[in-house]
Design an enzyme around this catalytic site. Structure first.
Site, PDB file in Angstrom:
ATOM      1  N   CYS A   2      26.549  41.659  32.028  1.00 20.14           N
ATOM      2  CA  CYS A   2      25.355  40.830  31.939  1.00 20.14           C
ATOM      3  C   CYS A   2      25.457  39.900  30.729  1.00 20.14           C
ATOM      4  CB  CYS A   2      24.073  41.633  31.812  1.00 20.14           C
ATOM      5  SG  CYS A   2      23.882  42.905  33.036  1.00 20.14           S
ATOM      6  N   ARG A  27      29.956  36.756  32.780  1.00 21.35           N
ATOM      7  CA  ARG A  27      29.594  38.142  32.467  1.00 21.35           C
ATOM      8  C   ARG A  27      28.912  38.854  33.634  1.00 21.35           C
ATOM      9  NH1 ARG A  27      29.867  38.803  26.914  1.00 21.35           N
ATOM     10  NH2 ARG A  27      28.610  40.683  27.055  1.00 21.35           N
ATOM     11  N   TRP A  74      25.008  41.700  35.957  1.00 21.36           N
ATOM     12  CA  TRP A  74      26.038  42.438  36.679  1.00 21.36           C
ATOM     13  C   TRP A  74      25.458  43.831  36.838  1.00 21.36           C
ATOM     14  CZ3 TRP A  74      29.141  46.776  35.792  1.00 21.36           C
ATOM     15  CH2 TRP A  74      30.191  46.948  36.693  1.00 21.36           C
ATOM     16  N   ASN A  99      21.642  43.708  28.022  1.00 14.29           N
ATOM     17  CA  ASN A  99      23.023  43.895  28.461  1.00 14.29           C
ATOM     18  C   ASN A  99      23.459  45.256  27.961  1.00 14.29           C
ATOM     19  OD1 ASN A  99      25.815  43.652  28.924  1.00 14.29           O
ATOM     20  ND2 ASN A  99      26.105  42.697  26.920  1.00 14.29           N
ATOM     21  N   GLY A 100      24.016  46.097  28.842  1.00 18.27           N
ATOM     22  CA  GLY A 100      24.458  47.425  28.423  1.00 18.27           C
ATOM     23  C   GLY A 100      23.868  48.485  29.316  1.00 18.27           C
ATOM     24  N   GLU A 478      50.266  44.211  39.397  1.00 17.87           N
ATOM     25  CA  GLU A 478      49.422  43.022  39.245  1.00 17.87           C
ATOM     26  C   GLU A 478      49.217  42.343  40.600  1.00 17.87           C
ATOM     27  OE1 GLU A 478      47.430  42.014  37.256  1.00 17.87           O
ATOM     28  OE2 GLU A 478      47.260  39.853  37.312  1.00 17.87           O
ATOM     29  N   LYS A 482      45.559  41.848  42.207  1.00 11.96           N
ATOM     30  CA  LYS A 482      45.048  40.511  42.553  1.00 11.96           C
ATOM     31  C   LYS A 482      44.647  40.456  44.032  1.00 11.96           C
ATOM     32  CE  LYS A 482      45.051  38.163  38.824  1.00 11.96           C
ATOM     33  NZ  LYS A 482      44.662  39.388  38.134  1.00 11.96           N
ATOM     34  N   GLU A 485      41.321  42.458  44.538  1.00 20.14           N
ATOM     35  CA  GLU A 485      40.078  41.912  43.982  1.00 20.14           C
ATOM     36  C   GLU A 485      39.696  40.576  44.606  1.00 20.14           C
ATOM     37  OE1 GLU A 485      40.105  41.034  39.793  1.00 20.14           O
ATOM     38  OE2 GLU A 485      42.196  40.435  39.837  1.00 20.14           O
ATOM     39  N   HIS A 501      59.159  59.884  47.311  1.00 20.81           N
ATOM     40  CA  HIS A 501      58.514  61.112  46.831  1.00 20.81           C
ATOM     41  C   HIS A 501      57.105  61.264  47.411  1.00 20.81           C
ATOM     42  CE1 HIS A 501      61.831  61.980  44.172  1.00 20.81           C
ATOM     43  NE2 HIS A 501      61.804  60.712  43.782  1.00 20.81           N
ATOM     44  N   LYS A 605      33.591  38.706  34.637  1.00 20.14           N
ATOM     45  CA  LYS A 605      34.739  38.299  33.827  1.00 20.14           C
ATOM     46  C   LYS A 605      34.898  39.171  32.591  1.00 20.14           C
ATOM     47  CE  LYS A 605      38.098  35.437  32.806  1.00 20.14           C
ATOM     48  NZ  LYS A 605      39.329  35.761  33.563  1.00 20.14           N
TER      49      LYS A 605
HETATM   50  C1  F6R Z   1      41.780  41.182  36.876  1.00 20.83           C
HETATM   51  C2  F6R Z   1      41.056  41.011  35.633  1.00 20.83           C
HETATM   52  C3  F6R Z   1      40.534  42.221  34.953  1.00 20.83           C
HETATM   53  C4  F6R Z   1      40.634  42.075  33.425  1.00 20.83           C
HETATM   54  C5  F6R Z   1      40.021  43.303  32.742  1.00 20.83           C
HETATM   55  C6  F6R Z   1      40.180  43.251  31.240  1.00 20.83           C
HETATM   56  O1  F6R Z   1      42.188  39.956  37.408  1.00 20.83           O
HETATM   57  O2  F6R Z   1      40.856  39.909  35.183  1.00 20.83           O
HETATM   58  O3  F6R Z   1      41.202  43.363  35.395  1.00 20.83           O
HETATM   59  O4  F6R Z   1      41.986  41.952  33.082  1.00 20.83           O
HETATM   60  O5  F6R Z   1      38.672  43.403  33.065  1.00 20.83           O
HETATM   61  O6  F6R Z   1      39.537  42.153  30.704  1.00 20.83           O
HETATM   62  P1  F6R Z   1      39.879  41.640  29.234  1.00 20.83           P
HETATM   63  O7  F6R Z   1      41.285  41.179  29.254  1.00 20.83           O
HETATM   64  O8  F6R Z   1      38.895  40.553  28.952  1.00 20.83           O
HETATM   65  O9  F6R Z   1      39.704  42.827  28.320  1.00 20.83           O
END
Ligand code: F6R
Length: 610
Positions: A2, A27, A74, A99-100, A478, A482, A485, A501, A605
């Protein structure tokens, strides 16, 4: 997570709050709302969905005033609906944005209900609104009411509160979630970060954990966790670059993928001296270190896994790379760890921040590798290193990950040289190799034409496997992250050698298996693993450097158009070059499916809750 924002005294508060929320949308974007002081109460507008929905509501039904608070949500407690959108109210007496997570909200809810307060939402935040209303019945000031409230709540929070009894003040507090105050000549602001207030001021005061206080139009009264008056420094933050635009790309993510050659160049520039040699902005003594911990979440964790391969290979320095949310709760052995480095684009992920604090409490040196210089981690760690990715707007991390990889390879090289593992010649070779990465990843963009052929098939899949060995195993992780998500297709990554395994049992006719290959010591073994999958009916997709792809064609056969190639490069930098097509594959699959690429469902984000 948030994002919260507030102002007192700004002539067009509604506009300032809406612009601030636009900057905070990274956020969270489940719902948003704004409340302004009006007569003896508040005028409130809320909307479910992205901020544009709230902008629409405000366009239909504008708000006018100089004092207000805003929120972009969020969801943590309570589903995504209008009733759970902030600001949360206690009648027309109190409005709160938070927020929290208030961890003891259930007990507080029961107590407040018994006192006659009626709850309209399922959120933990509504507890705060009623607690304030209750405290204001007896407290002699808004500051005193704030003290009463924070003495009752447990958990992580940053909040801003308007009380009808104190129309010229805002109550604020932070504990584990970030909060900053913005000062200007005739108005005061509060926001989850400095960027939120970038349109209106550059003078920012960052609060510390446990700080709380009261803002008025021209005054800030802050107390620390012990209730003592606290003076927090005013920092002049860099001029705000303005809202970042897509510059003709369809999505921010597409733009950010294309910015990666520049990102690597800028980041390298900051870690290179006038002679082109790697140089750290701060002195780090790797020679005496016994161990390193890379602590991170999500994609940053994956960067840390690759960094571990590099650091151990080039510098013979043991590294643990840990998921931050697990690390501090498993009581890790830390005696061999000389430095704990948090890796985080935002510098705000609470899990990573808490893991760093845990290590600092144990007396271990801490550092942060972040993309946001004003972030909490950069301010709290003993030292920080800055990636130069610039603002990353797409929720899925791309260019900031590439920048993290750049710094992690520089660190491993500098450490290896300091520790006498790398000769001058080898160090120079790696410096030259890394200098070629911007060109190589630029050329790797050409792979998109091959990806286009594969996307319609992948988009049909319900599940998918990614395989890699060595540093390409984290790259496979990764790729899977990707794809999950962005396109909501279930995807898992395995170390190729681990397939037999257990996971090989998953393979059935037509299951897409994306295998990453480079011309390294593992190549023939990796190809054997691909053959094992293909023999069992997998729909194999190879992502490889040119020469590795050629060997795969020779050995495997029948791959037709299922090969995505990138230019040949040294195996050391292959994880950087091969990351490009895995980002594009996920991006293009999501676009094909029509998902919201820049703001995938359920994500945010910056993750500032545990
Ligand atoms: C995936 C992604 C998230 C962030 C994770 C950590 O594409 O962006 O998995 O990598 O939430 O975020 P930061 O790097 O801001 O601590």
């Amino acid at each position: 997570m948030c994002g919260i924002i507030g102002t007192i005294g700004y002539p067009d508060a509604a506009d300032a709050l809406l612009q601030g929320l636009r900057r905070l949308e990274y956020r969270g974007y489940d719902s948003a709302g704004i409340a302004l002081q009006k007569d003896a109460g508040f005028a409130v507008r809320r909307a479910v969905g992205k901020l544009n929905a709230l902008a629409g509501v405000m366009h239909e039904s504008p708000l006018h005033g100089t004092t207000g608070i805003g929120h972009t949500r969020w969801a943590t407690h309570g589903e995504v609906n209008l009733a759970n959108a902030h600001p949360m109210m206690s009648g027309d007496r109190v409005a709160v944005v938070h927020n929290g997570i208030i961890e003891n909200h259930r007990i507080l809810r029961d107590t407040l209900t018994a006192k006659g307060y009626q709850f309209q939402s399922q959120t933990d935040t509504e507890v705060l609104a009623h607690l304030f209303a209750d405290a204001l019945d007896h407290a002699p000031s808004l500051m005193a009411a704030t003290e009463v409230v924070i003495a009752q709540i447990e958990g992580a929070y940053a909040f801003a509160v308007m009380a009808a009894d104190y129309p010229d003040q805002l109550a604020i507090a932070r504990q584990a979630s970030p909060l900053a105050i913005g000062l200007s000549d005739d108005a005061m602001f509060v926001g989850s970060d400095a960027i939120a207030m970038g349109d209106v001021t550059q003078r920012v005061m960052f609060l510390k954990d446990g700080d709380y206080g009261v803002l008025s139009r021209q005054d800030v009264a802050i107390k620390d966790a012990k209730g003592q008056i606290a003076n927090r420094d005013v920092t002049i933050v860099a001029a705000n670059p303005g809202l970042v635009t897509k510059e003709g790309y369809h999505h921010f993510m597409e733009k950010e993928i294309h910015e990666q050659p520049d990102t690597v160049m800028h980041t390298l520039g900051a870690f290179t001296d006038a002679d082109g040699a790697f140089a750290l902005p701060q002195e780090v003594n790797f020679a005496d270190m016994t161990g390193l911990a890379y602590l991170a979440a999500g994609t940053s964790y994956i960067a840390g896994l690759i960094g571990r391969y590099w650091m151990e290979e080039l510098a013979d320095l043991p590294v643990v790379t840990e998921i931050a949310s697990e690390f501090r709760y498993r009581h890790p052995s830390y005696r061999q760890i000389s430095l704990a480095m948090g890796i985080s684009q935002s510098g705000e992920s609470l899990d990573t921040l808490m893991a760093l604090r845990y290590m600092a409490d144990k007396g271990v040196d801490t550092a942060a590798l972040v993309n946001v210089e004003t972030s909490t981690m950069a301010r709290e760690a003993s030292g920080y290193l800055l990636t130069r990715a610039g603002p990353e707007i797409g929720v899925a991390s791309t260019k900031s990950y590439m920048a993290q990889l750049t710094v992690l390879l520089v660190l491993a090289t500098v450490a290896g040289h300091q520790r006498g593992i790398l000769s001058d010649k080898r160090r120079l070779e790696i410096e030259q190799m890394l200098a070629r990465v911007p060109r190589l990843i630029g050329e790797a963009m050409a792979a998109t034409s091959a990806i286009k052929q594969i996307v319609p098939r992948l988009a049909q899949a319900r599940s998918c496997l990614y395989l890699g060995r060595g540093t390409l195993y984290p790259v496979a992780m990764e790729g899977a992250l990707k794809l999950k998500e962005l396109s909501y297709i279930h995807a898992e990554a395995y170390a190729s050698g681990e397939m037999k395994h257990g996971p090989i049992a998953l393979i059935e006719d037509g299951l897409p298996v994306v295998a990453l290959l480079t011309d390294d010591e593992h190549l023939l073994k990796s190809i054997s693993n691909v053959l094992e999958a293909k023999a069992r009916g997998a729909d194999v997709i190879i992502i490889a450097t040119e020469s590795a792809a050629q060997k795969a064609r020779d050995e495997i056969g029948g791959l037709n158009g299922n090969i995505i190639t990138v230019p040949d490069c040294d195996a050391l930098i292959a994880p950087m070059v091969l990351s490009l097509p895995i980002q594009c594959l996920a991006y293009m699959t999501a676009v094909h499916k029509g998902t919201d690429v820049d703001q995938p469902r359920n994500l945010a984000k910056s993750v500032t809750v545990e």
